[in-house]
Design a protein around this motif. Sequence first.
Motif, mmCIF file in Angstrom:
data_model
loop_
_atom_site.group_PDB
_atom_site.id
_atom_site.type_symbol
_atom_site.label_atom_id
_atom_site.label_comp_id
_atom_site.label_asym_id
_atom_site.label_seq_id
_atom_site.Cartn_x
_atom_site.Cartn_y
_atom_site.Cartn_z
ATOM 1 N N GLY A 1 -6.222 15.945 52.951
ATOM 2 C CA GLY A 1 -5.093 15.468 53.742
ATOM 3 C C GLY A 1 -4.670 14.065 53.348
ATOM 4 O O GLY A 1 -3.472 13.766 53.260
ATOM 5 N N ILE A 2 -5.650 13.206 53.088
ATOM 6 C CA ILE A 2 -5.330 11.829 52.680
ATOM 7 C C ILE A 2 -4.633 11.820 51.324
ATOM 8 O O ILE A 2 -3.612 11.157 51.137
ATOM 9 C CB ILE A 2 -6.609 10.965 52.663
ATOM 10 C CG1 ILE A 2 -7.101 10.736 54.092
ATOM 11 C CG2 ILE A 2 -6.373 9.642 51.957
ATOM 12 C CD1 ILE A 2 -8.468 10.097 54.191
ATOM 13 N N VAL A 3 -5.180 12.582 50.371
ATOM 14 C CA VAL A 3 -4.593 12.610 49.026
ATOM 15 C C VAL A 3 -3.203 13.245 49.067
ATOM 16 O O VAL A 3 -2.242 12.704 48.508
ATOM 17 C CB VAL A 3 -5.516 13.369 48.048
ATOM 18 C CG1 VAL A 3 -4.834 13.601 46.709
ATOM 19 C CG2 VAL A 3 -6.815 12.605 47.859
ATOM 20 N N PHE A 4 -3.080 14.380 49.732
ATOM 21 C CA PHE A 4 -1.796 15.081 49.835
ATOM 22 C C PHE A 4 -0.765 14.208 50.553
ATOM 23 O O PHE A 4 0.372 14.068 50.098
ATOM 24 C CB PHE A 4 -2.006 16.406 50.558
ATOM 25 C CG PHE A 4 -0.786 17.274 50.657
ATOM 26 C CD1 PHE A 4 0.005 17.527 49.555
ATOM 27 C CD2 PHE A 4 -0.440 17.862 51.864
ATOM 28 C CE1 PHE A 4 1.121 18.343 49.639
ATOM 29 C CE2 PHE A 4 0.673 18.676 51.964
ATOM 30 C CZ PHE A 4 1.453 18.919 50.847
ATOM 31 N N GLY A 5 -1.160 13.618 51.662
ATOM 32 C CA GLY A 5 -0.255 12.733 52.401
ATOM 33 C C GLY A 5 0.173 11.528 51.582
ATOM 34 O O GLY A 5 1.341 11.115 51.619
ATOM 35 N N SER A 6 -0.755 10.967 50.822
ATOM 36 C CA SER A 6 -0.422 9.814 49.980
ATOM 37 C C SER A 6 0.583 10.202 48.900
ATOM 38 O O SER A 6 1.540 9.466 48.640
ATOM 39 C CB SER A 6 -1.678 9.253 49.317
ATOM 40 O OG SER A 6 -2.590 8.817 50.288
ATOM 41 N N PHE A 7 0.353 11.356 48.261
ATOM 42 C CA PHE A 7 1.314 11.831 47.251
ATOM 43 C C PHE A 7 2.692 12.039 47.867
ATOM 44 O O PHE A 7 3.704 11.619 47.302
ATOM 45 C CB PHE A 7 0.845 13.146 46.628
ATOM 46 C CG PHE A 7 -0.005 12.986 45.412
ATOM 47 C CD1 PHE A 7 0.398 12.210 44.339
ATOM 48 C CD2 PHE A 7 -1.221 13.638 45.329
ATOM 49 C CE1 PHE A 7 -0.378 12.074 43.212
ATOM 50 C CE2 PHE A 7 -2.017 13.508 44.203
ATOM 51 C CZ PHE A 7 -1.597 12.731 43.140
ATOM 52 N N LEU A 8 2.732 12.695 49.029
ATOM 53 C CA LEU A 8 4.024 12.949 49.666
ATOM 54 C C LEU A 8 4.713 11.654 50.065
ATOM 55 O O LEU A 8 5.920 11.496 49.867
ATOM 56 C CB LEU A 8 3.848 13.850 50.886
ATOM 57 C CG LEU A 8 3.559 15.321 50.604
ATOM 58 C CD1 LEU A 8 3.425 16.099 51.905
ATOM 59 C CD2 LEU A 8 4.643 15.921 49.739
ATOM 60 N N LEU A 9 3.954 10.720 50.629
ATOM 61 C CA LEU A 9 4.527 9.428 51.020
ATOM 62 C C LEU A 9 5.097 8.701 49.804
ATOM 63 O O LEU A 9 6.208 8.167 49.853
ATOM 64 C CB LEU A 9 3.472 8.566 51.714
ATOM 65 C CG LEU A 9 3.941 7.188 52.175
ATOM 66 C CD1 LEU A 9 5.004 7.337 53.261
ATOM 67 C CD2 LEU A 9 2.778 6.374 52.685
ATOM 68 N N LEU A 10 4.343 8.711 48.704
ATOM 69 C CA LEU A 10 4.810 8.057 47.487
ATOM 70 C C LEU A 10 6.083 8.717 46.971
ATOM 71 O O LEU A 10 7.061 8.037 46.645
ATOM 72 C CB LEU A 10 3.717 8.096 46.411
ATOM 73 C CG LEU A 10 4.111 7.535 45.053
ATOM 74 C CD1 LEU A 10 4.342 6.033 45.144
ATOM 75 C CD2 LEU A 10 3.049 7.856 44.029
ATOM 76 N N LEU A 11 6.099 10.046 46.923
ATOM 77 C CA LEU A 11 7.276 10.737 46.399
ATOM 78 C C LEU A 11 8.486 10.596 47.307
ATOM 79 O O LEU A 11 9.616 10.419 46.828
ATOM 80 C CB LEU A 11 6.950 12.208 46.151
ATOM 81 C CG LEU A 11 5.966 12.453 45.004
ATOM 82 C CD1 LEU A 11 5.579 13.916 44.938
ATOM 83 C CD2 LEU A 11 6.541 11.982 43.688
#
Length: 193
Positions: A19-29
Amino acid sequence: MMLTLAIDLLYWRDIKQTGIVFGSFLLLLFSLTQFSVVSVVAYLALAALSATISFRIYKSVLQAVQKTDEGHPFKAYLELEITLSQEQIQKYTDCLQFYVNSTLKELRRLFLVQDLVDSLKFAVLMWLLTYVGALFNGLTLLLMAVVSMFTLPVVYVKHQAQIDQYLGLVRTHINAVVAKIQAKIPGAKRHAE
């Protein structure tokens, strides 16, 4: 090690970490869709600096109040070795060189029509990509790829039997169409599967 970590993330084996990794990727994109790359990098750097400076000041004040001498709060991280060895650099550049050379040879083969059927397949793919490019920009495609990376493996594991059945039907249909096309092109029989 890295491969197992990536597989664990994509299959959501540790939900919190994924969740942290996925959320970070989505936030960045999503940030990149609204701001320039330079702005996003600058804001991320400012956020990280704000957090580390605040923590350093907090620890310094805490040490002064409690009259302790714990030292620098990031001392362990400052002493970590972060350089790449010559062997590691050589390994990665050799790997990169192999992929670049393989890609260049394949592109040369396709563009100079060494094999007519393969070049036609490549042309059809490029033609289809023109429509994809007209519908989506690169950032949207990257966003869709990240979401797909984190959702499709889990969906496949849960519904593997049904998906395999339908993929088999599609594969059979595609092979039939390719066989019909190859029957009409002289010299293309060797590509039939």
